[in-house]
Motif scaffolding. Structure first.
Motif, short mmCIF file in Angstrom:
data_model
loop_
_atom_site.label_atom_id
_atom_site.label_comp_id
_atom_site.label_asym_id
_atom_site.label_seq_id
_atom_site.Cartn_x
_atom_site.Cartn_y
_atom_site.Cartn_z
N LYS A 6 -8.38 11.92 -34.28
CA LYS A 6 -8.70 11.43 -35.62
C LYS A 6 -8.37 9.95 -35.79
O LYS A 6 -9.16 9.18 -36.36
CB LYS A 6 -7.95 12.26 -36.67
N TYR B 100 -19.81 14.34 -42.49
CA TYR B 100 -19.24 15.47 -41.76
C TYR B 100 -18.00 15.02 -40.98
O TYR B 100 -17.01 15.75 -40.88
CB TYR B 100 -20.27 16.09 -40.83
N THR B 101 -18.07 13.82 -40.40
CA THR B 101 -16.90 13.26 -39.74
C THR B 101 -15.79 13.02 -40.75
O THR B 101 -14.63 13.37 -40.52
CB THR B 101 -17.25 11.93 -39.04
N ARG C 194 -15.20 14.47 -43.52
CA ARG C 194 -14.62 15.72 -43.95
C ARG C 194 -13.55 16.19 -42.96
O ARG C 194 -12.45 16.62 -43.36
CB ARG C 194 -15.70 16.78 -44.11
N TYR C 195 -13.85 16.09 -41.66
CA TYR C 195 -12.88 16.49 -40.66
C TYR C 195 -11.66 15.58 -40.69
O TYR C 195 -10.52 16.02 -40.48
CB TYR C 195 -13.51 16.50 -39.26
N LYS D 154 -13.76 16.36 -28.71
CA LYS D 154 -13.69 15.45 -29.86
C LYS D 154 -12.72 14.31 -29.62
O LYS D 154 -11.76 14.42 -28.85
CB LYS D 154 -13.29 16.21 -31.12
N GLN E 169 -18.18 21.18 -37.53
CA GLN E 169 -16.72 21.10 -37.43
C GLN E 169 -16.20 19.66 -37.40
O GLN E 169 -15.22 19.34 -38.07
CB GLN E 169 -16.24 21.81 -36.16
N TYR E 170 -16.82 18.81 -36.60
CA TYR E 170 -16.27 17.49 -36.32
C TYR E 170 -17.22 16.34 -36.64
O TYR E 170 -16.93 15.19 -36.30
CB TYR E 170 -15.87 17.39 -34.84
#
Length: 235
Positions: A51, A227-228, A230-231, A48, A137-138
């Motif tokens: 962030k 989804y991104t 959220r991570y 990944k 997840q990511y």
């Protein structure tokens, strides 16, 4: 051949300890022999982005994003090479799908066996409306690579359906208007999901404005994916 659970565990641990954020095994036997070199098992490996790198591309792609794109690809090449060598030392055939091994793309920037296809077979994620792999997840802020092998590894359940539902965030966020909004399943080809040429042209324009070079790096669909988000803690 009897499934070797211990070998599978050792391989996944090797990859994770080496820096993989996700690693899983999939059954590729239903795919044409020629695209998988006659090897029935695929190991998907994902790493990944940090962030802050993805938060930083909300307006335009950045030099930092470009640098990480390259460094993550380098890390993946090392990971799949190490994984393939591990399996070879155990007496099995294994091919590391490094950038050098995969080679060039065709005119639509596709390879015979995309890493994201191996990832869906290994249950790591599904294909989003933007044609990128989406993980629980990511989100889509991952880079991918893969290993092909005949080792008797325990495979995960494949993902064959989209989990995007009615979401159209990436379609609406795309500055090129290149995303059609089609829901993916295993029978839907990439050409049904987005307009490759529109995406490519806009990416080159945005990268030139963002960091001064015409490259096919944009990332808006990655950054905007729920989804991104959220991570990233932005959902």
């Amino acid at each position: 051949m009897e499934i070797d659970v211990v070998l599978t565990k050792e391989l996944i641990e090797l990859l994770v300890e080496g820096g993989a954020d996700l690693a899983a095994v999939g059954d590729l036997s239903m795919l044409p022999d020629k695209v998988r070199y006659g090897l029935p098992v695929g190991v998907s490996v994902a790493v990944k982005y940090p962030k802050d790198v993805i938060r930083g591309i909300s307006e335009l792609p950045t030099q930092e994003y470009r640098d990480w794109y390259g460094s993550l690809n380098d890390r993946l090449d090392c990971l799949v090479t190490d994984g393939a060598e591990f399996l070879q030392k155990k007496g099995y055939h294994a091919v590391a799908n490094t950038r050098a091994r995969v080679g060039g793309y065709d005119e639509s920037c596709q390879t015979m066996l995309p890493h994201k296809t191996v990832a869906t077979r290994a249950g790591i994620g599904w294909i989003g409306k933007c044609a990128l792999l989406i993980t629980e997840q990511y989100g889509s802020m991952v880079r991918l690579s893969s290993i092909l092998t005949d080792a008797p590894l325990a495979v995960s359940e494949a993902v064959s359906q989209s989990r995007c539902g009615s979401c159209m965030v990436c379609r609406d966020a795309c500055p090129a208007g290149a995303i059609y909004g089609t829901v993916w399943n295993v029978s839907v080809g990439r050409e049904k999901l987005f307009d490759y040429q529109k995406c490519r042209e806009m990416a080159m324009s945005r990268s030139e404005r963002g960091f001064g070079k015409r490259e096919t790096l944009c990332g808006k669909c990655i950054e905007s994916c729920p989804y991104t988000k959220r991570y990233l803690g932005q959902a």
